[in-house]
Write an enzyme that holds these catalytic residues in place. Structure first.
Site, PDB file in Angstrom:
ATOM      1  CB  CYS A 197       8.483 -14.212  28.271  1.00 39.97           C
ATOM      2  SG  CYS A 197       9.604 -13.119  29.157  1.00 39.97           S
ATOM      3  CB  CYS A 213       7.506 -10.516  27.340  1.00 42.32           C
ATOM      4  SG  CYS A 213       6.439 -11.320  28.558  1.00 42.32           S
ATOM      5  CB  CYS A 216       7.748  -9.027  32.010  1.00 40.74           C
ATOM      6  SG  CYS A 216       8.925  -9.919  30.962  1.00 40.74           S
ATOM      7  CG  ASP A 333      13.849 -40.506  21.911  1.00 37.83           C
ATOM      8  OD1 ASP A 333      13.183 -40.857  20.924  1.00 37.83           O
ATOM      9  OD2 ASP A 333      13.380 -39.878  22.872  1.00 37.83           O
TER      10      ASP A 333
HETATM   11 ZN    ZN Z   1       8.011 -11.792  30.166  1.00 38.22          ZN
END
Ligand code: ZN
EC number: 6.3.5.13
Length: 409
Positions: A197, A213, A216, A333
């Site tokens: 998240c 998430c 949250c 790279d």
């Molecule tokens: Zn979150």
């Protein structure tokens, strides 16, 4: 439109002359040098050139150039459109694009992700289109998170209308401070950079297209536009067959982003879509070059997410040539090669070339993908039977092939 101040007029005119001179002497299309000259003479030139125009800025890790082109085509329904068609996507390129089309009331500008806050502040663009954010050759996850945070700050407190892909959690987070957002379910092929998240660092749970998430309240917003296979579903629930000529799911997603942007400019789908269908190639991408009966279709891929998009477009029934360089614009790279899953190429004749062919060869060997190593692209092409072959190349490898083979068929 109001007249530009005298100093800006002069700076703009001299910049255009420098660009013409640069083109005439064969030093590229001149858009960067012209813009630099203009900005040197009048540092405030971009702001002045942007004033009184209706602008859309387009930013993402992948698909910027194509989406810019698609939006431009759609907005031609309204009138003249200024655009940086050749991917010069920093302020000098924007100055050049706007000063070459001085009277165009509309502008569609491709913007490098890192320059978006600066260009948005300077131009005061009314519309911003954000498609995806993933690691580039040099970036890592922390850097793209910082980038999204800068987008948030730049959008906060402005009247800008954002069109954003809600299937990309980082883009969603970057866009969600904007005053108005139109969410597009544009899909996300590359998920490796979005398991966490962006708001709290907690794990993201995914179920089909949805994500949220676990720790949250941050979650996927409800989309107004949806990309569903080869069709788009508009905010009224009406389904439109896209039927565009650009190949692959990533381009169908770009097309729906373009339809959503066109809609905010007042161009309805029935007028925008036929314009999108006319686009067949973008700055050489997806074009086919021919030599001795071999037809090579050129796909550009600059980073891990881009390789997945190219694999989606490449046709499994044809051989494939992969070309990798590591010059400045490619990133020196090549460790990013290890981030890509090449197993999808098993069973196809694979040819490997480019300056860093040995790096790629080692990677393919570890993935158990048989291949043939070739010294040059011409050599690789000569080894093909007559007919079609797909080519995936990174930036400078792509440009080398284009300049060697010149005109597309
Ligand atoms: Zn979150």
């Amino acid at each position: 439109m109001t007249q530009l101040p005298l100093r800006a007029q002069l700076a703009s005119a001299l910049g255009r002359s420098a660009a013409t001179l640069s083109r005439m002497t064969g030093r590229g299309d001149g858009s960067v040098i012209g813009g630099r000259v203009g900005l040197l003479l009048e540092p405030d030139l971009l702001r002045q050139l942007a004033r009184d125009r209706k602008l859309a800025l387009v930013s993402a890790t992948n698909g910027k150039t194509t989406t810019t082109r698609l939006i431009t085509s759609a907005l031609l329904e309204l009138g003249e459109v200024a655009t940086n068609a050749f991917g010069a996507n920093m302020p000098a390129g924007h100055v050049s694009a706007l000063s070459q089309q001085k009277r165009a009331p509309y502008g569609v500008l491709e913007v490098d992700e890192k320059y978006l806050p600066e260009v948005l502040d300077t131009t005061g663009a009314g519309v911003v289109c954000l498609m995806n954010l993933s690691r580039d050759q040099m970036d890592r996850a922390a850097e793209i998170w910082l980038l999204a945070q800068k987008w948030r700050r730049a959008l906060s407190g402005k009247p800008t209308h954002v069109i954003a892909n809600c299937d990309d959690p980082l883009v969603t987070w970057g866009a969600s401070t904007a005053a108005a957002v139109t969410w597009v379910a544009g899909g996300q092929r590359w998920k490796e950079d979005s398991w966490c998240c962006p708001e709290c660092g907690g794990p993201l749970d995914r179920k089909d297209a949805d994500w949220a998430c676990r720790e949250c309240t941050f979650h996927r917003p409800e989309p107004q536009w949806v990309v569903d296979g080869d069709s788009a579903i508009d905010p009224r629930g009406q389904r439109w067959m896209l039927d565009i000529q650009l190949p692959g799911q990533a381009n169908r997603s770009n097309a729906v982003m373009a339809l959503a942007v066109a809609d905010t400019f007042g161009v309805p789908v029935e007028r925008a879509l036929p314009r999108l269908r006319e686009v067949t190639s973008v700055a050489g991408r997806y074009t086919t070059v021919e030599r001795d009966g071999r037809f090579a279709r050129l796909l550009l891929s600059k980073n891990p997410a881009g390789w997945l998009e190219a694999f989606d477009v490449a046709d499994p029934q044809f051989p494939i040539i992969l070309s990798v360089n590591a010059q400045g614009p490619d990133g020196r790279d090549t460790s990013w090669l290890w981030d890509v899953d090449y197993r999808i190429l098993r069973g196809r004749p694979v040819f490997v070339t480019g300056e860093r062919r040995l790096d790629l060869a080692l990677r393919l060997d570890v993935a158990d993908v048989p291949f043939t190593l070739c010294g040059t692209f011409s050599e690789a092409l000569a080894m093909q039977p007559p007919g079609r072959v797909d080519v995936i190349a990174n930036y400078t490898a792509f440009q080398q092939i284009r300049s060697e083979f010149g005109r597309a068929v």
